[in-house]
Design a protein around this motif. Structure first.
Motif, PDB file in Angstrom:
ATOM      1  N   VAL A 398       0.837  -1.204   0.000  1.00  0.00           N
ATOM      2  CA  VAL A 398       0.000   0.000   0.000  1.00  0.00           C
ATOM      3  C   VAL A 398       0.870   1.251   0.000  1.00  0.00           C
ATOM      4  CG1 VAL A 398      -1.683   1.353   1.310  1.00  0.00           C
ATOM      5  CG2 VAL A 398      -1.949  -1.127   1.117  1.00  0.00           C
ATOM      6  N   ASP A 399       0.534   2.174  -0.882  1.00  0.00           N
ATOM      7  CA  ASP A 399       1.183   3.486  -0.941  1.00  0.00           C
ATOM      8  C   ASP A 399       0.148   4.517  -0.513  1.00  0.00           C
ATOM      9  OD1 ASP A 399       2.714   5.717  -1.481  1.00  0.00           O
ATOM     10  OD2 ASP A 399       2.502   5.592  -3.661  1.00  0.00           O
ATOM     11  N   ALA A 400       0.170   4.877   0.787  1.00  0.00           N
ATOM     12  CA  ALA A 400      -0.817   5.801   1.344  1.00  0.00           C
ATOM     13  C   ALA A 400      -0.201   7.188   1.451  1.00  0.00           C
ATOM     14  CB  ALA A 400      -1.283   5.322   2.716  1.00  0.00           C
ATOM     15  N   VAL A 401      -0.807   8.159   0.769  1.00  0.00           N
ATOM     16  CA  VAL A 401      -0.273   9.520   0.721  1.00  0.00           C
ATOM     17  C   VAL A 401      -1.426  10.518   0.859  1.00  0.00           C
ATOM     18  CG1 VAL A 401       1.691   8.864  -0.724  1.00  0.00           C
ATOM     19  CG2 VAL A 401      -0.432   9.613  -1.808  1.00  0.00           C
ATOM     20  N   PRO A 402      -1.138  11.773   1.184  1.00  0.00           N
ATOM     21  CA  PRO A 402      -2.200  12.773   1.272  1.00  0.00           C
ATOM     22  C   PRO A 402      -2.949  12.939  -0.045  1.00  0.00           C
ATOM     23  CG  PRO A 402      -0.207  13.571   2.324  1.00  0.00           C
ATOM     24  CD  PRO A 402       0.167  12.313   1.605  1.00  0.00           C
ATOM     25  N   PHE A 403      -4.176  13.428   0.059  1.00  0.00           N
ATOM     26  CA  PHE A 403      -5.047  13.544  -1.105  1.00  0.00           C
ATOM     27  C   PHE A 403      -4.437  14.406  -2.201  1.00  0.00           C
ATOM     28  CE2 PHE A 403      -8.741  15.622  -3.250  1.00  0.00           C
ATOM     29  CZ  PHE A 403      -9.247  14.483  -3.872  1.00  0.00           C
ATOM     30  N   SER A 404      -3.760  15.489  -1.817  1.00  0.00           N
ATOM     31  CA  SER A 404      -3.159  16.360  -2.833  1.00  0.00           C
ATOM     32  C   SER A 404      -2.117  15.608  -3.644  1.00  0.00           C
ATOM     33  CB  SER A 404      -2.520  17.582  -2.168  1.00  0.00           C
ATOM     34  OG  SER A 404      -1.538  17.182  -1.210  1.00  0.00           O
ATOM     35  N   ALA A 405      -1.358  14.724  -2.976  1.00  0.00           N
ATOM     36  CA  ALA A 405      -0.350  13.929  -3.684  1.00  0.00           C
ATOM     37  C   ALA A 405      -1.013  12.868  -4.562  1.00  0.00           C
ATOM     38  CB  ALA A 405       0.609  13.267  -2.694  1.00  0.00           C
ATOM     39  N   ILE A 406      -2.144  12.327  -4.112  1.00  0.00           N
ATOM     40  CA  ILE A 406      -2.883  11.358  -4.926  1.00  0.00           C
ATOM     41  C   ILE A 406      -3.261  11.972  -6.258  1.00  0.00           C
ATOM     42  CG2 ILE A 406      -5.177  10.305  -5.122  1.00  0.00           C
ATOM     43  CD1 ILE A 406      -3.477   8.480  -3.595  1.00  0.00           C
ATOM     44  N   ASN A 407      -3.783  13.180  -6.227  1.00  0.00           N
ATOM     45  CA  ASN A 407      -4.186  13.844  -7.461  1.00  0.00           C
ATOM     46  C   ASN A 407      -3.007  14.060  -8.398  1.00  0.00           C
ATOM     47  OD1 ASN A 407      -7.122  14.725  -7.705  1.00  0.00           O
ATOM     48  ND2 ASN A 407      -6.685  15.262  -5.599  1.00  0.00           N
ATOM     49  N   THR A 408      -1.893  14.499  -7.839  1.00  0.00           N
ATOM     50  CA  THR A 408      -0.704  14.745  -8.662  1.00  0.00           C
ATOM     51  C   THR A 408      -0.209  13.453  -9.296  1.00  0.00           C
ATOM     52  OG1 THR A 408      -0.058  16.631  -7.286  1.00  0.00           O
ATOM     53  CG2 THR A 408       1.654  15.621  -8.651  1.00  0.00           C
ATOM     54  N   LYS A 409      -0.079  12.403  -8.487  1.00  0.00           N
ATOM     55  CA  LYS A 409       0.426  11.129  -8.991  1.00  0.00           C
ATOM     56  C   LYS A 409      -0.557  10.499  -9.973  1.00  0.00           C
ATOM     57  CE  LYS A 409       2.147   8.387  -5.684  1.00  0.00           C
ATOM     58  NZ  LYS A 409       3.556   8.115  -5.955  1.00  0.00           N
TER      59      LYS A 409
END
Length: 527
Positions: A398-409
């Motif tokens: 699992v790669d859990a990151v903040p929502f802003s990073a999810i959008n970028t990635k």
């Protein structure tokens, strides 16, 4: 014609101590003039036309209004449009109410025409609002309070789509880029609360707009705090730093219910939690198989993933019942809902068999992305899914990151699989399909968040046909067929509809909403 209408987590010991101490705190009546509200995620932009994300919409809703809106049960009702009617199959006429902008200027049809055109001019939007305006070919100002909107084809979804387009002041917004929008000079709407200040990742401060057409707002001032951390949000409520919150941490729900100094509300929402699976690329960065291929391109693999997930266990063990397992893309109150899809599969042995048939008897490795501060228990649910997939030999990290990073990635194509949520915004199934599953089509605004890289010409034909069908019964059947196309091909993997929760200090009334749009409207001083 539509009739007019008004429109780090707390430990158990710390939490128990706080429940005792909170009895010494003043109730909401002490704050009747000020609403201090904590959101569970941060807004990414103050420009109401830049990023089509639910937290941005929730913030904007306090200051800006739409022509039509959804009520707490997601029925379309008037907002800045008092009424509307079809002139012919491609032309709609909207009668506007007399309203004032927060700078004292009149709201007119010219502002409507500008607001409908503006989303199509914004570049680099992470998720464009053009999906709701792409059908519009012309706006015609009849008089200051009347506008006609023409669509390229018969388009029954226009009143629903317009619930998502905020009306801005042409005078205050023209030529203003999104990064310059967050100032009192440009944040000019017709809503009940007026912009004061914005501190990124911290708060938005607003004050009452005395010229609001709908009467005196409930609160003299509103401060929205951004508190993604569950413990911090709960502590803020108990200490009185805020007097209302959204997304009550699930381990704390029963304690909140039992606390006489708090009020609690919950409601099943339209937010579908699902998995994007990269089925459109031969090589994908987050999968590793012995044969060097991308296994997710094979529908049997995608179906195996669907069968390997125990949604009931997730709902009962992780979500306190605030997850409603589904294979649908719409709730039972929305067009496109099909009751035959409510029986969800869980068959790990069948999943292993499908993987073997697809040429992966030993499975493969997968990285599952997830936000860790956006959806209810998102990182914990993703970890549970990873364990379930690993049991059928899909070895999942699992790669859990903040929502802003999810959008970028996600927008850069860096995921092979990612858990996301989509809050259906038009009370029927096609909005999510058009945004997340449809073949990318810039002119229509379709497929702008299609992180699965999925493209099915059959689905495109279905969407074109159903979005032009004016007969509701026929369109509902067509929507069901489109939903089956998505589900049969596992273009995305539906998991569950998320429940939404709120808590507030005693003396505040909570008005829960199916669309999850927490705003100052969600709370009122109790009688």
């Amino acid at each position: 014609m539509q009739a007019a209408a008004k429109s780090p987590r707390l430990s158990i010991r710390r939490f128990t101590t706080a429940l005792v101490l909170t009895a010494l705190l003043p109730t909401a009546s002490a704050w009747a003039a000020e609403l201090k509200l904590a959101y569970s995620s941060s807004a990414t932009s103050m420009d109401p036309h830049f990023h089509n994300a639910s937290q941005n919409i929730a913030v904007a809703r306090n200051m800006f209004e739409t022509l039509t809106q959804m009520d707490p049960d997601s029925r379309i009702v008037p907002d800045l449009a008092e009424s509307w009617k079809k002139i012919n199959d491609t032309t709609w006429e909207f009668k506007l109410r007399k309203a004032k902008f927060q700078d004292g200027s009149d709201f007119t049809a010219e502002d409507v025409a500008f607001s409908l055109a503006r989303p199509g001019t914004i570049e680099n939007s992470p998720s464009s609002f053009k999906i709701y305006t792409g059908s519009i070919t012309k706006t015609e100002i009849i008089d200051p309070q009347t506008i006609r909107i023409t669509t390229s084809t018969p388009y029954p979804l226009l009143p629903a789509d317009l619930t998502s387009i905020f009306m801005v002041s042409k005078k205050a917004s023209q030529g203003v880029t999104s990064d310059k929008f967050a100032t009192p000079e440009h944040m000019i709407g017709t809503g009940p609360y007026q912009f004061v200040s914005y501190t990124p990742d911290d708060r938005v401060v607003m004050k009452r707009f005395d010229g609001f057409w709908g009467g005196k707002p409930a609160w003299d001032s509103v401060t929205i705090r951004f508190m993604p951390n569950d413990g911090a949000r709960m502590t803020a409520l108990l200490s009185g730093d805020v007097n209302a919150i959204e997304n009550v941490p699930t381990p704390d729900i029963e304690k909140v219910k039992a606390n006489p100094d708090l009020v609690y509300a919950a409601k099943k929402s339209h937010r579908l939690i699902f998995l994007f699976l990269d089925s459109g690329r031969e090589s994908s960065p987050g999968v590793k198989a012995d044969n060097g291929k991308n296994p997710l391109q094979d529908v049997r693999v995608r179906r195996a993933i669907n069968m390997a997930i125990d949604r009931k266990a997730i709902s009962e063990r992780l979500m306190m019942g605030l997850a409603y397992p589904t294979n649908n893309l719409a709730t039972d109150q929305m067009m496109g809902f099909d009751p035959t899809l409510e029986t969800v599969p869980y068959n790990p042995e069948g999943a292993k068999k499908l993987l073997a048939e697809a040429g992966y008897p030993n499975g493969f490795a997968l990285t599952l992305g997830t936000p860790n501060n956006r959806l209810l228990n998102d990182a914990r649910v993703a970890q549970a899914i990873a364990q379930m997939l690993t049991r059928v030999n899909i070895k999942t990290d699992v790669d859990a990151v903040p929502f802003s990073a999810i959008n970028t990635k996600g927008n850069k194509g860096e995921f092979s699989a990612v858990m996301m949520g989509w809050g259906v915004q038009t009370a029927e199934a096609s909005s999510g399909i058009r945004m997340m599953v449809a073949c990318p089509d810039k002119a229509r605004g379709w497929g702008v968040v299609n992180w699965s890289n999925y493209c099915n010409p059959k689905l495109t034909e279905q969407l074109i046909a159903l979005t032009s069908e004016m007969d509701d019964a026929k369109r509902n059947d067509m929507l069901k067929a489109a939903v089956h196309t998505v589900v049969d091909d596992m273009a995305i993997v539906p998991l569950y509809f998320q429940g939404m929760t709120w808590a507030a200090k005693k003396g505040i009334k909570i008005i829960p909403r199916m669309d999850e749009r927490t705003s100052a409207f969600t709370f009122e001083p109790a009688p």
